[in-house]
Design an enzyme around this catalytic site. Structure first.
Site, PDB file in Angstrom:
ATOM      1  NE  ARG A 156      -3.751  -2.047   2.707  1.00 57.55           N
ATOM      2  CZ  ARG A 156      -3.511  -3.191   3.319  1.00 57.55           C
ATOM      3  NH1 ARG A 156      -2.304  -3.410   3.833  1.00 57.55           N
ATOM      4  NH2 ARG A 156      -4.447  -4.105   3.432  1.00 57.55           N
ATOM      5  CB  ILE A 157       3.372   2.536   2.416  1.00 56.89           C
ATOM      6  CG1 ILE A 157       2.397   2.495   3.596  1.00 56.89           C
ATOM      7  CG2 ILE A 157       4.282   3.751   2.534  1.00 56.89           C
ATOM      8  CD1 ILE A 157       3.041   2.184   4.927  1.00 56.89           C
ATOM      9  CG  ASP A 176       6.477  -6.543  -3.142  1.00 61.50           C
ATOM     10  OD1 ASP A 176       6.210  -5.545  -2.452  1.00 61.50           O
ATOM     11  OD2 ASP A 176       6.151  -7.702  -2.815  1.00 61.50           O
ATOM     12  N   PRO A 207       8.534  -4.772   5.044  1.00 61.26           N
ATOM     13  CG  PRO A 207       7.354  -6.773   5.197  1.00 61.26           C
ATOM     14  CD  PRO A 207       7.670  -5.662   4.243  1.00 61.26           C
ATOM     15  CB  ALA A 233       9.277   6.008   5.530  1.00 63.34           C
ATOM     16  CB  ALA A 234      10.331   0.388   5.697  1.00 63.86           C
ATOM     17  NE  ARG A 235       9.491  -2.032  11.743  1.00 60.36           N
ATOM     18  CZ  ARG A 235       8.799  -1.515  12.740  1.00 60.36           C
ATOM     19  NH1 ARG A 235       7.926  -0.568  12.523  1.00 60.36           N
ATOM     20  NH2 ARG A 235       8.984  -1.951  13.965  1.00 60.36           N
ATOM     21  CG  ASP A 259      10.259   8.171  10.323  1.00 65.16           C
ATOM     22  OD1 ASP A 259      10.442   9.210  10.989  1.00 65.16           O
ATOM     23  OD2 ASP A 259       9.239   7.462  10.432  1.00 65.16           O
ATOM     24  CD  GLU A 264      12.719   3.029  15.866  1.00 68.93           C
ATOM     25  OE1 GLU A 264      11.491   3.049  16.030  1.00 68.93           O
ATOM     26  OE2 GLU A 264      13.258   3.263  14.783  1.00 68.93           O
ATOM     27  CG  HIS A 296       9.182   4.883  14.000  1.00 67.13           C
ATOM     28  ND1 HIS A 296       9.823   3.694  14.200  1.00 67.13           N
ATOM     29  CD2 HIS A 296       8.128   4.594  13.200  1.00 67.13           C
ATOM     30  CE1 HIS A 296       9.187   2.729  13.562  1.00 67.13           C
ATOM     31  NE2 HIS A 296       8.144   3.256  12.940  1.00 67.13           N
TER      32      HIS A 296
END
Length: 330
Positions: A156-157, A176, A207, A233-235, A259, A264, A296
């Protein structure tokens, strides 16, 4: 009355959670603490739990939850790498997440962060603060319409991020494990290496898994196009942070916007003003002028927070009432 414990509470979540509780005739009790083996006693007398956290839940917590009669953990994020899903399943615990809460918010962050670096805003701002208003080659940019953007993870993102970049006229490629043939603005590549090799901007939206831990290491960065920009902006666990910093310092990467950071948990969402940071890598990350670090917050919008609060509570209540939830992970 059904009772749900709301761990990891932020002040801005309370009113939303209380409104949900009133509508669903459920008692919601708040805790600022994160869910851990040491805080499990707070669940005494409760039917379910929702939490938002980024550190690992200790293995010994799962049998204790089972012993207490807790049958679910409802995580208020899309990410779930903080849980051992198999161990949870072994102890009869359903782990759920909120897979989609405001993908547009994170996509917009990713594009904005990339543009910030491509247009050299950090360097320009520093020059202006030094009263240096000259035009020089190092702060000259090129239009995104002339760039190639690699989207790594086209869920989605990632799909929305790619679509935004395509709107600028950029060539968008992607990778992907499960390609989406409906994304006609994107050309899939057979590997991450193939996707990044000609990309001016690489945006991560996968992910974190055991298989992609530190997938972006020195060997991967060596395959990047010289002067590329990285956005994560994921993990954080997907990136070998030291290798990324070295790639920026060497000029291999023009810059990076991150992010998330793999270690963290002790820092993000807490105020460390006036305290000494003990993590040297984290300090290198913060102090690097070509790296834009945010705590984050790519998701952080009113829409996203509401959907996360209600999504976590709905999942917890589903399991309590029916023994299952549509957003279960195990």
């Amino acid at each position: 009355m059904t009772r749900i414990k709301f761990f990891g509470t932020r002040d801005y979540e309370k009113d939303m959670a209380l409104n949900w509780a009133k509508e669903n005739d459920v008692e919601v009790s708040f805790s600022d603490d994160f869910l851990s083996y040491d805080t499990l006693d707070q669940l005494e007398g409760f039917d379910g739990v929702t939490t938002m956290q980024f550190g690992k839940l200790e293995p010994e917590a799962y049998p204790k939850l089972e012993e207490m009669g807790i049958k679910q953990i409802a995580q208020r994020t899309a990410g779930f790498d903080m849980y051992d899903l198999e161990l949870a399943k072994k102890h009869g615990i359903i782990v759920s997440n909120v897979p989609s809460y405001s993908p547009e918010t994170i996509a917009e962050y990713s594009v904005a962060a990339a543009l910030n670096l491509v247009r050299h805003f950090p360097q320009i701002e520093k020059r202006v603060q030094d009263y240096n208003f000259t035009w020089k080659a190092p702060i000259m940019s090129k239009p995104v319409k002339n760039m190639t953007v690699a989207i790594i993870g086209t869920g989605r993102i990632g799909a929305l991020t790619g679509e935004l970049f395509a709107g600028f006229g950029a060539k968008v490629v992607g990778y992907d494990l499960y390609p989406n043939d409906s994304l006609d603005f994107l050309e899939y590549k057979d590997s991450i290496e193939e996707a990044v090799k000609d990309a001016d901007i690489v945006s991560l939206h996968m992910p974190a898994t055991k298989e992609n831990h530190h997938a972006f290491n020195k060997e991967m960065f060596d395959k990047f196009k010289d002067g590329a920009v990285l956005v994560n902006a994921a993990r954080g666990a997907m990136i070998d942070t030291e290798a990324m910093i070295d790639a920026v310092d060497s000029g291999k990467l023009l810059g990076a916007a991150v992010d998330t950071y793999e270690f963290e948990m002790p820092y993000f969402t807490f105020d460390w003003s006036g305290k000494e940071l003990e993590n040297d890598t984290f300090k290198r990350l913060i102090e690097n002028e070509k790296i834009q670090l945010t705590p984050h917050i790519a998701f952080f919008s009113d829409e996203a927070v509401r959907n996360l609060v209600e999504g976590g509570l709905n999942a917890a209540l589903n399991v309590i009432n029916t023994g299952d939830t549509p957003t279960r992970l195990n």
